[in-house]
Motif scaffolding. Structure first.
Motif, PDB file in Angstrom:
ATOM      1  N   HIS A 286       0.843  -1.207   0.000  1.00  0.00           N
ATOM      2  CA  HIS A 286       0.000   0.000   0.000  1.00  0.00           C
ATOM      3  C   HIS A 286       0.874   1.251   0.000  1.00  0.00           C
ATOM      4  O   HIS A 286       0.524   2.266   0.607  1.00  0.00           O
TER       5      HIS A 286
ATOM      6  N   GLN B  24       0.036   2.149  -4.473  1.00  0.00           N
ATOM      7  CA  GLN B  24      -0.773   3.357  -4.653  1.00  0.00           C
ATOM      8  C   GLN B  24       0.115   4.535  -5.048  1.00  0.00           C
ATOM      9  O   GLN B  24      -0.110   5.670  -4.629  1.00  0.00           O
TER      10      GLN B  24
ATOM     11  N   ASN C 287      -0.933   0.985 -10.444  1.00  0.00           N
ATOM     12  CA  ASN C 287      -0.717   2.111  -9.549  1.00  0.00           C
ATOM     13  C   ASN C 287      -1.574   3.282 -10.033  1.00  0.00           C
ATOM     14  O   ASN C 287      -2.548   3.075 -10.768  1.00  0.00           O
ATOM     15  N   HIS C 288      -1.227   4.498  -9.608  1.00  0.00           N
ATOM     16  CA  HIS C 288      -1.965   5.694 -10.044  1.00  0.00           C
ATOM     17  C   HIS C 288      -1.009   6.680 -10.701  1.00  0.00           C
ATOM     18  O   HIS C 288      -1.161   7.896 -10.562  1.00  0.00           O
TER      19      HIS C 288
ATOM     20  N   GLY D 209       2.442   4.638  -1.066  1.00  0.00           N
ATOM     21  CA  GLY D 209       1.984   5.785  -1.831  1.00  0.00           C
ATOM     22  C   GLY D 209       3.121   6.712  -2.195  1.00  0.00           C
ATOM     23  O   GLY D 209       4.297   6.340  -2.158  1.00  0.00           O
TER      24      GLY D 209
END
Length: 686
Positions: A95, A117, A140-141, A97
Motif C-alpha cells: 500500500h 498506490q 498504480n496511479h 503511496g
C-alpha cells in the motif's frame, strides 16, 4: 555531502554491513512508516549479519530487498540511490503511496513496484539504470507521459506499465529496447502511432484500452501474443482512384485484427462514401470489368497448369517404361489401374529429402493474414521433423505451433519462471504433454543463430534416465525456446514444501532413492558425457518428478546462458558454495549444491527461509553443526517422517551431507563416490 554526514552521525552502524547500505535501509524504513519487520531498525543495525526480514546480502553489501505482499504503507525513500550494490527491489502488492524517487540505485536489475498506490510521473532518471532487465510499475496511479529515457536500457527484457493513468505518445527512445520481449501498456490513456514498436523483438505485447490511432504496423501482427482491443485505430477508407485511371490495387485499408468497424463499408448509407450516384455507378461498372478480366486470367492459368501436369505425367510414365524398372506386365497393369500409385514413390522420396533440407533453414515470418483476433490460427503441426544426419537431434517447432499448443502461452499453462525464462505446459494434437521453456534472459539476445544451434546440439547429446529429455527447439522470429518432456508431479521443491499429497509419499527410503537419482544425474554430467558439463544452477526447483516420482534434473547444459551476476544470487538463495564469492564455479560447486538438496530432503526445510528466526534462516549454517550429534540430528529430521528410519541410515545420510558442504572445495567428494555411498545405503534399506 548530507548523506555522508548522516552516515557518520549514525551510531552503532559499523558492523559487517556497508555503512552506506545501512544508511539507505534506515532511510527506507523511516519512509515506509516503521512497519513491523523483524530485525529492521530506524538507526544503525547490521542487516547482513542479523538477517533482517526480506534483506539479501552478499558479503557486506545488500543485494536485494524482497517484501512483496508485506502490508507495507508509507512512501519510498528519497535515498534509494544510496544503496551501493543492490540489484533487486521487490515491494509489489503493498500500500505504498507517494511518488517514485528520482534517486535510484544504478545497479538495479529488477525493480518491482506493481500493485501499490504510487502517484506522480515516471522519473527521467530511469535512463541511468543501464543494467535493468525487469521493471514493473503496473496497477498504480501514475500519470503524465512516459519519459524519453530508454536510450541506455538495452538490457530491459520485461516492462509493465499497465493499469495506470499514463498519457501521451510512446517516446522515440523505445526503439533502443533491443532485448525487450514483454511489454504491457494496457489500460492507460496513451495516444499516437505504434511505429516505434515495430522493430522490437517482442513476443508479448498488450496495448488494450488506450487511445492509439493510425494503422497497426504489419510487423506487430506477427507477434505471438498481441492484444490491441479498445483503441480507436484508423478504419477509414482510402479514396478510390479516378475513373479514368483504374487501378487493380485494393480500395480499402487493411483492418486490424481487433477492430470491427461500426458501419458497413460498402453500404449505400455509409457516411464515409460521399460520391454521387453517377460516380457510384461508374465505380460499380469499373469493378465488374476488373472482376471479369480477373476471372478470365484465372481460367487461362488453370488450363495451362492442367496441360503441364498431364505432360509431366506422360513423361514420367514413359521414362519408367524405358528404364526397364517395370518388368512384370501384371504389375505394370496394376500400376496403370491404380492411377500410377508406384509413380508416387520416387516423388515422395524427393519431396521428403527436400523437407529435410528446408528444416535446417529459419522458418519464414508469419504473414499478417494468419492472425485472427488475438490468436494465431495455424494448421496443426503434428510431430516435429528431425534432421536426417542425427537421429538424436531434437525436433523443430515453429512459434505458431507452440503458440497453438500452449493456448497462446496462456497464464493457465504457466508452469514456472526462473533465471533463464518461463516454462509453459503444451498439449500436442495427439494429446501428448510437453514443457516449453521460453528463453528470455539478456545474454541470449547477443547470440547468433549458429551459437544457439551449437547449444541445441550439446544439450541434445545429454542422454540419461535422470535428466529431462529434450524433445525439440524453436529458433524463429528472434525467439529461442526449448521443448522438454513434461513431468507430471512438478518439482522436488514443491513436493517438500507445498504439495501435501506428494509430501506424504516421500518416505525415508523414497528420499534416499531421490537423492541417489539426482546424484546419478550429476555423475553423468561431471564424469560420463562428452564434453563434461557443470550444471551451475542445481537446486530443488530444478529437480523434476515424473509420474512414478523419479528424478529428472532440468536446465542441464544451459550454464552458458546463466548471467555472471546470478552466481551471487545462487549463494543468496542458500545453494551457493563459499568459493562463488570469488567468482569461481567448478564441479565441486555442484557437489555443494547437491549437499544442500540432501539437507532439504533430510529436514523438510527450505535452503533459505526468511520466515524463521535469524539463526535458522540459512539451512546450511543452521544444520551443519548438528550433523554429528545424533540427538541434535534426530531433532532436525522432517517431522512428517515420524521417525520411520534407522539411526544407522540417518547417520550415513548426514555423513554424506557433511562431506558435500565442506567449506573447501577440494575436500568434497566426486559425484561417483557419492553415488556409491547412496547405492550402498539403498541396499541396506531394502
Amino acid at each position: 555531502m548530507m548523506g555522508l554526514l548522516a552516515i557518520l552521525a549514525t551510531p552503532n552502524c559499523f558492523g559487517n554491513t556497508d555503512p552506506r547500505d545501512i544508511f539507505a535501509i534506515n532511510s527506507l524504513y523511516a519512509a515506509l512508516g516503521f512497519p513491523p519487520l523483524p530485525g529492521w531498525l530506524l538507526s544503525g543495525g547490521d542487516p547482513c549479519s542479523e538477517g533482517w526480514q526480506g534483506v539479501q546480502c552478499v558479503n557486506s553489501n545488500i543485494t536485494g530487498i524482497v517484501l512483496n505482499d508485506a502490508n507495507l504503507g508509507g512512501e519510498l525513500s528519497e535515498n534509494l540511490g544510496a544503496f551501493v550494490s543492490i540489484i533487486q527491489i521487490d515491494l509489489s502488492n503493498n500500500h505504498i503511496g507517494g511518488g517514485i524517487p528520482a534517486d535510484l540505485p544504478l545497479t538495479l536489475k529488477t525493480f518491482f513496484l506493481s500493485g501499490n498506490q504510487l502517484t506522480g510521473s515516471i522519473p527521467d532518471s530511469l535512463s541511468m539504470l543501464g543494467q535493468l532487465t525487469d521493471l514493473s510499475l503496473n496497477n498504480n496511479h501514475l500519470s503524465g507521459i512516459i519519459p524519453d529515457s530508454f536510450q541506455q536500457l538495452t538490457a530491459l527484457v520485461n516492462l509493465d506499465l499497465s493499469a495506470n493513468n499514463i498519457s501521451g505518445p510512446l517516446p522515440p527512445s523505445m526503439t533502443n529496447l533491443l532485448s525487450i520481449s514483454t511489454l504491457h501498456l494496457e489500460d492507460n490513456h496513451l495516444i499516437g502511432l505504434l511505429t516505434v514498436l515495430q522493430d522490437l523483438p517482442l513476443i508479448d505485447l498488450d496495448i488494450k484500452n488506450n487511445l492509439f490511432s493510425g494503422p497497426i504496423p504489419p510487423k506487430l501482427l506477427s507477434i505471438p501474443n498481441f492484444r490491441s482491443k479498445g483503441n480507436p485505430f484508423n478504419t477509414t477508407i482510402i479514396p478510390l482512384p479516378p475513373v479514368s485511371s483504374p487501378s487493380p490495387s485494393s480500395t480499402f485499408e487493411t483492418q486490424p485484427p481487433d477492430i470491427q468497424p461500426d458501419n458497413q463499408a460498402l453500404g449505400p448509407s455509409s457516411p464515409v462514401l460521399s460520391h454521387s450516384s453517377n460516380e457510384h455507378n461508374s465505380i460499380w461498372h469499373n469493378k465488374v470489368v476488373w472482376v471479369a478480366i480477373g476471372g478470365f486470367l484465372v481460367l487461362i492459368l488453370l488450363a495451362l497448369g492442367l496441360c503441364v501436369r498431364m505432360s509431366r505425367r506422360r513423361k514420367e510414365k514413359s521414362s519408367i517404361k524405358v528404364s526397364g524398372h517395370v518388368k512384370n506386365p501384371m504389375l505394370n497393369k496394376e500400376n496403370e489401374a491404380s492411377n500410377g500409385r508406384n509413380d508416387l514413390l520416387p516423388r515422395f522420396n524427393s519431396k521428403q529429402e527436400k523437407l529435410v533440407t528446408v528444416s535446417k533453414r529459419p522458418t519464414p515470418p508469419l504473414p499478417p493474414q494468419s492472425l485472427v483476433g488475438e490468436r494465431v490460427v495455424v494448421k496443426p503441426v503434428a510431430i516435429p521433423t528431425t534432421t536426417a544426419k542425427n537421429a538424436n537431434f531434437p525436433g523443430v517447432f515453429s512459434i505458431a505451433s507452440l503458440q497453438q499448443y500452449t493456448n497462446s502461452f496462456s497464464q493457465e499453462n504457466l508452469i514456472g519462471r526462473g533465471i533463464l525464462g518461463t516454462v509453459y505446459r503444451a498439449r500436442l494434437p495427439n494429446g501428448k504433454l510437453l514443457a516449453v521453456k521460453k528463453l528470455e534472459n539478456a545474454t541470449l539476445k547477443q547470440w547468433s543463430d549458429e551459437d544457439f544451434m551449437g547449444l541445441v546440439s550439446n544439450v541434445s547429446k545429454l542422454r540419461n534416465e535422470n535428466i529431462v529429455r529434450v524433445e525439440g527447439y524453436c529458433s524463429e522470429h528472434g525467439q529461442r525456446l526449448f521443448v522438454y518432456e513434461h513431468c507430471k508431479n512438478g518439482t522436488l521443491h514443491e513436493a517438500l514444501h507445498f504439495d501435501d499429497e506428494i509430501h506424504e509419499k516421500l518416505s525415508w527410503n523414497a528420499r534416499v532413492r531421490l537423492a541417489l537419482q539426482a546424484a546419478k544425474a550429476l555423475e553423468y554430467l561431471h564424469e560420463v558425457c562428452k564434453p563434461l558439463v557443470v550444471h551451475q544452477n542445481f537446486k530443488s526447483t530444478n529437480i523434476l518428478l515424473d509420474d512414478e516420482l523419479n528424478v529428472r534434473v532440468s536446465d542441464c547444459g544451459l550454464a552458458p546462458l546463466i548471467p555472471s551476476s546470478y552466481v551471487s544470487q545462487l549463494q543468496g538463495l542458500g545453494y551457493g558454495a563459499p568459493e562463488l564469492e570469488s567468482g569461481s564455479y567448478t564441479y565441486q560447486s555442484d557437489v555443494y549444491s547437491f549437499g544442500v538438496v540432501m539437507l532439504e530432503l533430510l529436514t523438510g526445510r527450505k535452503a533459505l527461509d526468511r520466515s524463521r528466526s535469524r539463526g535458522e534462516q540459512f539451512l546450511v549454517r543452521w544444520a551443519v553443526p548438528r550433523l554429528h550429534d545424533i540427538e541434535a540430528l534426530s531433532r532436525m529430521v522432517d517431522p512428517s517422517l515420524d521417525a520411520a528410519y534407522s539411526s544407522k541410515s540417518l547417520s550415513r545420510f548426514a555423513d554424506i551431507i557433511s562431506l558435500c558442504v565442506q567449506a573447501e572445495p577440494e575436500f568434497r567428494p566426486p559425484m561417483s563416490e557419492i553415488v556409491q555411498n547412496l547405492m550402498h545405503m539403498s541396499k541396506i534399506n531394502e
